[in-house]
Design an enzyme around this catalytic site. Structure first.
Site, PDB file in Angstrom:
ATOM      1  CE  LYS A 270     -19.277   2.885  17.395  1.00  0.00           C
ATOM      2  NZ  LYS A 270     -20.222   1.989  16.745  1.00  0.00           N
TER       3      LYS A 270
ATOM      4  CE1 TYR B 187     -15.704  -0.412  15.443  1.00  0.00           C
ATOM      5  CE2 TYR B 187     -17.638  -1.162  16.638  1.00  0.00           C
ATOM      6  CZ  TYR B 187     -17.070  -0.530  15.546  1.00  0.00           C
ATOM      7  OH  TYR B 187     -17.876  -0.021  14.559  1.00  0.00           O
TER       8      TYR B 187
END
Length: 181
Positions: free
Chosen positions: A26, A22
């Site tokens: 990003k 995650y």
């Protein structure tokens, strides 16, 4: 298109110092934006955990049950009985309307002032107003006990613990045993 075993083998190498996919993706997205922005004036907003609204459109508003909202509702309905979490960790939640207002303000500022450098805004509260997961659990449970949700499965009574063994105990006692019965 990659075989699952290949993905498992290359993921740790790709992540490097990043804690999970995650945060890694990003960071990749932000890097791509920086590389490809050209002459565009760009701002990046980094909200922490986005939760229910503070004021707009009304206090407590949510439009989905994703993330922490879903966990809170499941606990409030008595479905979720145990959560493994570090009670001393900061629950850095930001109301959705605060994140949206910052996005609008940053967009306005970037359009009007046209900064030469990419601006990055960290939309968090934990640094100036820390609220811990242990406190969050107590507030959520006391709120649902005072104001029960409609069609609750059973009385809200979720336990938060950082202990794997205690969490497994509560899973067995509060989830598996009732399911078998």
């Amino acid at each position: 298109w990659l075989d699952e075993s290949i993905i498992k083998d290359i993921t740790p190498k790709l992540l490097g110092e990043w804690p999970n996919t995650y945060t890694y993706t990003k960071a990749l997205s932000e890097y791509l934006i920086q590389q490809e922005k050209g002459n565009l004036n760009i701002a990046i907003i980094r909200p922490s955990i986005v939760g229910a609204s503070w004021h707009e459109p009304f206090p407590g508003w949510i439009d989905n049950f994703n993330g922490t909202s879903g966990i809170f509702i499941a606990a409030g309905k008595g479905i979720l009985r145990t959560v493994i979490a570090n009670n001393e960790a900061v629950a850095d939640m930001i109301p959705v309307d605060v994140a949206i207002n910052l996005t609008l303000a940053a967009g306005w500022y970037t359009a009007v002032h046209r900064p030469k450098n990419l601006l990055v805004y960290n939309c968090t509260t934990g640094g100036i107003n820390p609220f811990f997961w242990g406190e969050m659990g107590q507030y959520v449970m006391s709120t649902f006990k005072r104001n029960p949700l409609e069609q609750a499965f059973r009385t809200p009574n979720a336990h938060m613990t950082s202990s794997y063994l205690i969490n497994q105990y509560w899973i067995t006692v509060s989830h598996k045993a009732p399911a078998i019965l």
